[in-house]
Write a protein that holds these residues in place. Sequence first.
Motif, PDB file in Angstrom:
ATOM      1  N   UNK A   1      89.613  39.213  40.087  1.00  0.00           N
ATOM      2  CA  UNK A   1      89.453  39.132  41.528  1.00  0.00           C
ATOM      3  C   UNK A   1      90.402  40.118  42.197  1.00  0.00           C
ATOM      4  N   UNK A   2      89.873  40.905  43.109  1.00  0.00           N
ATOM      5  CA  UNK A   2      90.696  41.837  43.874  1.00  0.00           C
ATOM      6  C   UNK A   2      89.929  42.244  45.120  1.00  0.00           C
ATOM      7  N   UNK A   3      90.633  42.805  46.084  1.00  0.00           N
ATOM      8  CA  UNK A   3      90.010  43.318  47.301  1.00  0.00           C
ATOM      9  C   UNK A   3      89.618  44.772  47.055  1.00  0.00           C
ATOM     10  N   UNK A   4      88.330  45.020  46.990  1.00  0.00           N
ATOM     11  CA  UNK A   4      87.847  46.370  46.724  1.00  0.00           C
ATOM     12  C   UNK A   4      87.920  47.221  47.987  1.00  0.00           C
ATOM     13  N   UNK A   5      88.173  48.503  47.781  1.00  0.00           N
ATOM     14  CA  UNK A   5      88.168  49.472  48.871  1.00  0.00           C
ATOM     15  C   UNK A   5      87.159  50.566  48.534  1.00  0.00           C
ATOM     16  N   UNK A   6      86.904  51.435  49.488  1.00  0.00           N
ATOM     17  CA  UNK A   6      85.979  52.539  49.215  1.00  0.00           C
ATOM     18  C   UNK A   6      86.448  53.389  48.041  1.00  0.00           C
ATOM     19  N   UNK A   7      87.757  53.450  47.809  1.00  0.00           N
ATOM     20  CA  UNK A   7      88.295  54.222  46.685  1.00  0.00           C
ATOM     21  C   UNK A   7      87.894  53.635  45.332  1.00  0.00           C
ATOM     22  N   UNK A   8      87.480  52.353  45.306  1.00  0.00           N
ATOM     23  CA  UNK A   8      87.068  51.711  44.055  1.00  0.00           C
ATOM     24  C   UNK A   8      85.594  51.960  43.721  1.00  0.00           C
ATOM     25  N   UNK A   9      84.858  52.549  44.640  1.00  0.00           N
ATOM     26  CA  UNK A   9      83.438  52.777  44.418  1.00  0.00           C
ATOM     27  C   UNK A   9      83.208  53.616  43.158  1.00  0.00           C
ATOM     28  N   UNK A  10      82.330  53.141  42.294  1.00  0.00           N
ATOM     29  CA  UNK A  10      81.978  53.863  41.076  1.00  0.00           C
ATOM     30  C   UNK A  10      82.850  53.564  39.873  1.00  0.00           C
ATOM     31  N   UNK A  11      83.938  52.848  40.075  1.00  0.00           N
ATOM     32  CA  UNK A  11      84.771  52.490  38.923  1.00  0.00           C
ATOM     33  C   UNK A  11      84.017  51.526  38.023  1.00  0.00           C
ATOM     34  N   UNK A  12      84.310  51.595  36.744  1.00  0.00           N
ATOM     35  CA  UNK A  12      83.647  50.732  35.763  1.00  0.00           C
ATOM     36  C   UNK A  12      84.659  49.730  35.225  1.00  0.00           C
ATOM     37  N   UNK A  13      84.194  48.497  35.030  1.00  0.00           N
ATOM     38  CA  UNK A  13      85.056  47.400  34.586  1.00  0.00           C
ATOM     39  C   UNK A  13      84.449  46.727  33.374  1.00  0.00           C
ATOM     40  N   UNK A  14      85.316  46.209  32.508  1.00  0.00           N
ATOM     41  CA  UNK A  14      84.870  45.404  31.376  1.00  0.00           C
ATOM     42  C   UNK A  14      85.977  44.430  31.005  1.00  0.00           C
ATOM     43  N   UNK A  15      85.578  43.337  30.372  1.00  0.00           N
ATOM     44  CA  UNK A  15      86.542  42.373  29.847  1.00  0.00           C
ATOM     45  C   UNK A  15      86.706  42.631  28.360  1.00  0.00           C
ATOM     46  N   UNK A  16      87.902  42.412  27.883  1.00  0.00           N
ATOM     47  CA  UNK A  16      88.212  42.546  26.458  1.00  0.00           C
ATOM     48  C   UNK A  16      88.556  41.150  25.957  1.00  0.00           C
ATOM     49  N   UNK A  17      87.781  40.661  25.021  1.00  0.00           N
ATOM     50  CA  UNK A  17      87.938  39.304  24.481  1.00  0.00           C
ATOM     51  C   UNK A  17      88.530  39.385  23.085  1.00  0.00           C
TER      52      UNK A  17
ATOM     53  N   UNK B   1      90.227  37.016  19.775  1.00  0.00           N
ATOM     54  CA  UNK B   1      90.591  35.760  19.116  1.00  0.00           C
ATOM     55  C   UNK B   1      90.971  36.086  17.670  1.00  0.00           C
ATOM     56  N   UNK B   2      91.102  35.059  16.852  1.00  0.00           N
ATOM     57  CA  UNK B   2      91.543  35.279  15.469  1.00  0.00           C
ATOM     58  C   UNK B   2      90.536  36.075  14.641  1.00  0.00           C
ATOM     59  N   UNK B   3      89.314  36.152  15.089  1.00  0.00           N
ATOM     60  CA  UNK B   3      88.280  36.902  14.364  1.00  0.00           C
ATOM     61  C   UNK B   3      88.223  38.373  14.746  1.00  0.00           C
ATOM     62  N   UNK B   4      88.858  38.725  15.862  1.00  0.00           N
ATOM     63  CA  UNK B   4      88.835  40.132  16.266  1.00  0.00           C
ATOM     64  C   UNK B   4      88.729  40.302  17.776  1.00  0.00           C
ATOM     65  N   UNK B   5      88.260  41.470  18.168  1.00  0.00           N
ATOM     66  CA  UNK B   5      88.162  41.843  19.577  1.00  0.00           C
ATOM     67  C   UNK B   5      86.753  42.316  19.886  1.00  0.00           C
ATOM     68  N   UNK B   6      86.274  41.949  21.078  1.00  0.00           N
ATOM     69  CA  UNK B   6      84.965  42.417  21.536  1.00  0.00           C
ATOM     70  C   UNK B   6      85.061  42.758  23.016  1.00  0.00           C
ATOM     71  N   UNK B   7      84.309  43.753  23.419  1.00  0.00           N
ATOM     72  CA  UNK B   7      84.256  44.154  24.816  1.00  0.00           C
ATOM     73  C   UNK B   7      82.948  43.682  25.429  1.00  0.00           C
TER      74      UNK B   7
END
Length: 70
Positions: free
Chosen positions: A23-39, A41-47
């Motif tokens: 959660x964040x307050x987006x501004x016009x400068x954030x337009x076009x940025x790409x986001x992903x979560x990185x998960x 656990x003990x089995x590894x990492x997934x995006x």
Amino acid sequence: WQVSTDDGATFQDISGATSSTLTFNATLADNGKKYRAVLTNSEGTANTAVATLTVTEPPSLVVTTTSDAV
């Protein structure tokens, strides 16, 4: 959470963003940025799939009035 400012070529960690939601307050400068979560656990990492943020400028309102000069 990670953000990319070069159309997804590279991603950088977002400092302090470790909860299940971002959660964040987006501004016009954030337009076009790409986001992903990185998960991780003990089995590894997934995006997650990448989401592109679209920020548009709110419409402007111009009010013109006339008044009687006294």
